[in-house]
Design a protein around this motif. Structure first.
Motif, PDB file in Angstrom:
ATOM      1  N   SER A   1       0.799  -1.212  -0.031  1.00 48.57           N
ATOM      2  CA  SER A   1      -0.121   0.050  -0.020  1.00 48.57           C
ATOM      3  C   SER A   1       0.809   1.295  -0.064  1.00 48.57           C
ATOM      4  CB  SER A   1      -1.028  -0.219   1.253  1.00 48.57           C
ATOM      5  OG  SER A   1      -1.870   1.149   1.327  1.00 48.57           O
ATOM      6  N   ASP A   2       0.812   2.174   0.922  1.00 53.85           N
ATOM      7  CA  ASP A   2       1.513   3.330   1.085  1.00 53.85           C
ATOM      8  C   ASP A   2       2.381   3.216   2.038  1.00 53.85           C
ATOM      9  OD1 ASP A   2      -0.024   4.790  -0.935  1.00 53.85           O
ATOM     10  OD2 ASP A   2      -1.463   5.279   0.387  1.00 53.85           O
ATOM     11  N   ARG A   3       3.011   1.956   2.583  1.00 52.24           N
ATOM     12  CA  ARG A   3       3.849   1.957   3.302  1.00 52.24           C
ATOM     13  C   ARG A   3       5.508   2.391   3.030  1.00 52.24           C
ATOM     14  NH1 ARG A   3       0.533  -1.821   4.463  1.00 52.24           N
ATOM     15  NH2 ARG A   3      -0.302  -2.059   6.725  1.00 52.24           N
ATOM     16  N   LEU A   4       6.282   2.800   3.605  1.00 60.18           N
ATOM     17  CA  LEU A   4       7.393   3.201   3.085  1.00 60.18           C
ATOM     18  C   LEU A   4       8.690   2.069   3.234  1.00 60.18           C
ATOM     19  CD1 LEU A   4       7.725   6.396   5.270  1.00 60.18           C
ATOM     20  CD2 LEU A   4       7.380   6.438   3.027  1.00 60.18           C
ATOM     21  N   PRO A   5       9.363   1.936   2.275  1.00 55.10           N
ATOM     22  CA  PRO A   5      10.630   0.944   2.155  1.00 55.10           C
ATOM     23  C   PRO A   5      11.503   1.127   3.205  1.00 55.10           C
ATOM     24  CG  PRO A   5      10.978   2.613   0.479  1.00 55.10           C
ATOM     25  CD  PRO A   5       9.648   2.831   1.012  1.00 55.10           C
ATOM     26  N   LEU A   6      12.481   0.229   3.631  1.00 55.46           N
ATOM     27  CA  LEU A   6      13.305   0.405   4.490  1.00 55.46           C
ATOM     28  C   LEU A   6      14.920   0.335   3.673  1.00 55.46           C
ATOM     29  CD1 LEU A   6      12.377  -2.467   6.757  1.00 55.46           C
ATOM     30  CD2 LEU A   6      12.110  -0.155   7.263  1.00 55.46           C
ATOM     31  N   LEU A   7      15.307   1.667   3.500  1.00 54.63           N
ATOM     32  CA  LEU A   7      16.526   1.804   2.811  1.00 54.63           C
ATOM     33  C   LEU A   7      17.626   1.015   3.075  1.00 54.63           C
ATOM     34  CD1 LEU A   7      17.151   5.691   2.196  1.00 54.63           C
ATOM     35  CD2 LEU A   7      16.066   4.061   0.677  1.00 54.63           C
ATOM     36  N   GLU A   8      17.690   0.580   4.298  1.00 56.14           N
ATOM     37  CA  GLU A   8      19.023  -0.255   4.476  1.00 56.14           C
ATOM     38  C   GLU A   8      18.470  -1.761   3.907  1.00 56.14           C
ATOM     39  OE1 GLU A   8      16.366  -0.174   8.185  1.00 56.14           O
ATOM     40  OE2 GLU A   8      17.093   1.512   6.603  1.00 56.14           O
ATOM     41  N   LYS A   9      17.558  -1.902   3.871  1.00 57.30           N
ATOM     42  CA  LYS A   9      17.055  -3.408   3.318  1.00 57.30           C
ATOM     43  C   LYS A   9      16.705  -3.321   1.887  1.00 57.30           C
ATOM     44  CE  LYS A   9      13.938  -7.245   4.265  1.00 57.30           C
ATOM     45  NZ  LYS A   9      12.718  -7.680   5.107  1.00 57.30           N
ATOM     46  N   HIS A  10      16.103  -2.361   1.159  1.00 50.09           N
ATOM     47  CA  HIS A  10      15.464  -2.337  -0.218  1.00 50.09           C
ATOM     48  C   HIS A  10      16.192  -1.524  -1.138  1.00 50.09           C
ATOM     49  CE1 HIS A  10      11.900  -3.152   2.654  1.00 50.09           C
ATOM     50  NE2 HIS A  10      12.101  -4.456   1.858  1.00 50.09           N
ATOM     51  N   PHE A  11      16.948  -0.766  -0.739  1.00 47.20           N
ATOM     52  CA  PHE A  11      17.485   0.397  -1.581  1.00 47.20           C
ATOM     53  C   PHE A  11      18.716  -0.387  -2.641  1.00 47.20           C
ATOM     54  CE2 PHE A  11      20.613   3.155  -3.113  1.00 47.20           C
ATOM     55  CZ  PHE A  11      19.972   4.158  -3.869  1.00 47.20           C
ATOM     56  N   ASP A  12      19.540  -1.074  -2.020  1.00 45.59           N
ATOM     57  CA  ASP A  12      20.629  -1.877  -2.894  1.00 45.59           C
ATOM     58  C   ASP A  12      19.883  -2.586  -4.258  1.00 45.59           C
ATOM     59  OD1 ASP A  12      22.443  -0.633  -1.458  1.00 45.59           O
ATOM     60  OD2 ASP A  12      22.993  -2.500  -0.846  1.00 45.59           O
ATOM     61  N   LYS A  13      18.884  -3.368  -3.895  1.00 41.29           N
ATOM     62  CA  LYS A  13      18.126  -4.069  -4.675  1.00 41.29           C
ATOM     63  C   LYS A  13      17.273  -3.202  -5.899  1.00 41.29           C
ATOM     64  CE  LYS A  13      17.338  -8.275  -2.287  1.00 41.29           C
ATOM     65  NZ  LYS A  13      16.612  -9.221  -1.615  1.00 41.29           N
ATOM     66  N   PHE A  14      16.717  -1.958  -5.258  1.00 34.56           N
ATOM     67  CA  PHE A  14      16.035  -1.033  -6.106  1.00 34.56           C
ATOM     68  C   PHE A  14      17.196  -0.509  -7.003  1.00 34.56           C
ATOM     69  CE2 PHE A  14      14.945   3.485  -6.424  1.00 34.56           C
ATOM     70  CZ  PHE A  14      13.823   3.259  -6.956  1.00 34.56           C
ATOM     71  N   PHE A  15      18.241   0.058  -6.565  1.00 31.60           N
ATOM     72  CA  PHE A  15      19.121   0.701  -7.347  1.00 31.60           C
ATOM     73  C   PHE A  15      19.642  -0.114  -8.281  1.00 31.60           C
ATOM     74  CE2 PHE A  15      23.629   1.758  -8.267  1.00 31.60           C
ATOM     75  CZ  PHE A  15      23.216   3.073  -8.906  1.00 31.60           C
ATOM     76  N   ALA A  16      20.125  -1.371  -7.951  1.00 32.30           N
ATOM     77  CA  ALA A  16      20.340  -2.217  -9.000  1.00 32.30           C
ATOM     78  C   ALA A  16      19.514  -2.518 -10.234  1.00 32.30           C
ATOM     79  CB  ALA A  16      20.983  -3.663  -8.586  1.00 32.30           C
ATOM     80  N   LEU A  17      18.347  -2.698  -9.957  1.00 32.48           N
ATOM     81  CA  LEU A  17      17.185  -2.710 -10.967  1.00 32.48           C
ATOM     82  C   LEU A  17      17.155  -1.704 -11.796  1.00 32.48           C
ATOM     83  CD1 LEU A  17      15.215  -4.586 -12.587  1.00 32.48           C
ATOM     84  CD2 LEU A  17      13.527  -4.289 -10.605  1.00 32.48           C
ATOM     85  N   GLN A  18      16.970  -0.627 -11.045  1.00 31.19           N
ATOM     86  CA  GLN A  18      16.719   0.905 -11.826  1.00 31.19           C
ATOM     87  C   GLN A  18      18.042   0.946 -12.868  1.00 31.19           C
ATOM     88  OE1 GLN A  18      14.785   3.326 -12.197  1.00 31.19           O
ATOM     89  NE2 GLN A  18      13.207   2.783 -10.754  1.00 31.19           N
ATOM     90  N   LYS A  19      19.273   0.829 -12.321  1.00 30.40           N
ATOM     91  CA  LYS A  19      20.404   0.905 -13.089  1.00 30.40           C
ATOM     92  C   LYS A  19      20.451   0.034 -14.253  1.00 30.40           C
ATOM     93  CE  LYS A  19      25.369   1.390 -13.060  1.00 30.40           C
ATOM     94  NZ  LYS A  19      26.523   1.321 -12.274  1.00 30.40           N
ATOM     95  N   THR A  20      20.093  -1.336 -13.965  1.00 31.52           N
ATOM     96  CA  THR A  20      20.081  -2.262 -15.172  1.00 31.52           C
ATOM     97  C   THR A  20      19.011  -1.860 -16.335  1.00 31.52           C
ATOM     98  OG1 THR A  20      20.595  -3.967 -13.519  1.00 31.52           O
ATOM     99  CG2 THR A  20      19.691  -4.611 -15.796  1.00 31.52           C
ATOM    100  N   ALA A  21      17.854  -1.403 -15.776  1.00 32.36           N
ATOM    101  CA  ALA A  21      16.767  -1.095 -16.664  1.00 32.36           C
ATOM    102  C   ALA A  21      17.386   0.162 -17.492  1.00 32.36           C
ATOM    103  CB  ALA A  21      15.464  -0.909 -16.170  1.00 32.36           C
ATOM    104  N   TYR A  22      17.936   1.277 -16.724  1.00 35.81           N
ATOM    105  CA  TYR A  22      18.336   2.381 -17.540  1.00 35.81           C
ATOM    106  C   TYR A  22      19.259   1.922 -18.584  1.00 35.81           C
ATOM    107  CZ  TYR A  22      20.302   6.764 -18.760  1.00 35.81           C
ATOM    108  OH  TYR A  22      20.984   7.914 -19.219  1.00 35.81           O
ATOM    109  N   GLU A  23      20.296   1.233 -18.392  1.00 33.94           N
ATOM    110  CA  GLU A  23      21.409   0.844 -19.357  1.00 33.94           C
ATOM    111  C   GLU A  23      20.802   0.119 -20.458  1.00 33.94           C
ATOM    112  OE1 GLU A  23      23.875  -1.187 -16.818  1.00 33.94           O
ATOM    113  OE2 GLU A  23      24.958   0.557 -16.113  1.00 33.94           O
ATOM    114  N   ILE A  24      19.694  -0.804 -20.108  1.00 32.84           N
ATOM    115  CA  ILE A  24      19.006  -1.428 -21.506  1.00 32.84           C
ATOM    116  C   ILE A  24      18.220  -0.346 -22.119  1.00 32.84           C
ATOM    117  CG2 ILE A  24      16.958  -3.018 -22.044  1.00 32.84           C
ATOM    118  CD1 ILE A  24      17.866  -4.419 -19.362  1.00 32.84           C
ATOM    119  N   MET A  25      17.636   0.469 -21.569  1.00 24.62           N
ATOM    120  CA  MET A  25      16.765   1.587 -22.217  1.00 24.62           C
ATOM    121  C   MET A  25      17.473   2.879 -22.826  1.00 24.62           C
ATOM    122  SD  MET A  25      13.936  -0.392 -22.462  1.00 24.62           S
ATOM    123  CE  MET A  25      13.001   1.151 -23.119  1.00 24.62           C
ATOM    124  N   ARG A  26      18.597   2.862 -22.248  1.00 23.53           N
ATOM    125  CA  ARG A  26      19.159   4.298 -22.503  1.00 23.53           C
ATOM    126  C   ARG A  26      19.222   4.726 -24.143  1.00 23.53           C
ATOM    127  NH1 ARG A  26      25.605   5.715 -21.113  1.00 23.53           N
ATOM    128  NH2 ARG A  26      25.355   8.021 -21.696  1.00 23.53           N
TER     129      ARG A  26
END
Length: 354
Positions: free
Chosen positions: A278-303
């Motif tokens: 729902s509208d709960r906040l992610p825990l940066l220490e737990k979720h950010f690394d995976k979030f960043f890695a996927l965002q970066k991978t997607a960006y490199e594919i779509m750049r």
């Protein structure tokens, strides 16, 4: 922003009602008055006005978690009524207003009646200013008595349980209802922004949107293509293997806080977990690394994909140099998200557990 001019009416006094404001009640009181005057009501029950005030503030407080200030009675009333009446955040405004008007709950009725102690008469202060030797009690009594004689061309006459709109104001209020409401919301947004300096898009959080913007473009022109390239993607929250046909796009930082659908905040996740998150906040220490890695991978594919170039401009809001350097920086991304999540948490958004 200014109110429409009138040669016959003291428009300056109406605008002056917002001149010295320490709480939100003046904005919501005038909004309620205008709404009920639009319905061709000249004699208006205070109970109906108080119900309308709560209904207009409902979504801003309970969904967007905008702070009105620690001492604001409307924010506290909205939060208390949500619990007392066991209502949902997304209850329709009309249904909520009717429920409050008809309530038999003594606790709710007490909360609504409390606004009668200050709101109706202090709004008329520009028409009946306080003298140096006058007590607040004496001024209140004088405002009631003088308003009933419609002295100083005041906006309405005050009685114990109702108000009567001054006939000389009726045509002006009805003709200019939309502009007056815009004037209220404009002043309200300035007031709330000063109390929430780091909260984005305050004006977008004053009225419940009819529909949230679709994410179909971000899906079809971006993430579907990423899935076609990768085959599957692991959900960053559940580690569930996602395919092109079994994911939903989710806002990493809740939409209720950021009020936008920019690509850098969108991530594919498992459908069932989306309901739980729902509208709960992610825990940066737990979720950010995976979030960043996927965002970066997607960006490199779509750049260099011609279909995605317009969408990729979303990333420039946090990576202004990205277009030239292609440098998708971990530290820069985390520094952009950290304060958003902290502020949202301080404003009442809850975190994912564990």
């Amino acid at each position: 922003m200014q109110l429409p001019h009138s040669k016959e009416l003291p428009i300056g006094k109406l605008a002056g009602s917002f001149g010295s404001t320490s709480a939100t009640y003046k904005f919501y009181w005038l909004l309620a008055v205008i709404e009920l005057v639009e319905e061709r009501n000249n004699k208006i029950l205070k109970r109906d006005l108080f119900a309308s005030m709560i209904a207009n503030a409902w979504y801003t407080v309970n969904y967007f978690h905008v702070s009105f200030g620690k001492q604001d009675l409307i924010q506290k009333a909205v939060e208390d009524i949500l619990k007392i009446e066991n209502l949902t955040v997304d209850i329709k405004k009309e249904k909520l207003t009717q429920k409050l008007q008809d309530t038999k709950n003594k606790a709710t009725a007490t909360i609504l009646s409390h606004f009668n102690k200050n709101v109706p008469h202090w709004f008329l202060s520009p028409w009946f200013p306080k003298s140096k030797i006058e007590t607040h009690t004496a001024q209140k009594k004088r405002i009631y008595e003088s308003s009933q004689k419609l002295e100083n061309d005041c906006l309405y006459a005050l009685y114990e349980d109702y108000i009567i709109i001054n006939p000389i104001w009726t045509g002006y209020l009805q003709t200019n209802a939309k502009i007056i409401k815009d004037f209220c919301y404009w002043n309200l947004s300035l007031f709330l922004q000063s109390r929430n300096p780091n909260v984005p898009a305050i004006p977008n959080k004053l009225i419940r949107p009819i529909l949230r913007s679709s994410l179909s473009r971000q899906r079809s022109q971006y993430w579907d293509i990423v899935f076609a390239e990768l085959g599957t993607i692991d959900c960053i929250f559940t580690n569930t293997r996602l395919g092109k046909d079994n994911f939903v796009l989710d806002h990493f930082v809740p939409h209720a806080f950021v009020s936008h659908n920019l690509l850098w905040n969108l991530i594919p996740i498992e459908k069932h977990f989306n309901t739980i998150k729902s509208d709960r906040l992610p825990l940066l220490e737990k979720h950010f690394d995976k979030f960043f890695a996927l965002q970066k991978t997607a960006y490199e594919i779509m750049r260099h994909n011609p279909k995605s170039q317009k969408l990729l401009e979303d990333y420039l809001t946090i990576f202004p140099e990205l277009e030239n350097t292609g440098d998708f920086r971990y530290d820069k991304f985390k520094e952009s998200l950290q304060p958003l999540i902290s502020i949202a948490g301080n404003n009442g958004f809850s975190y994912l557990i564990g």
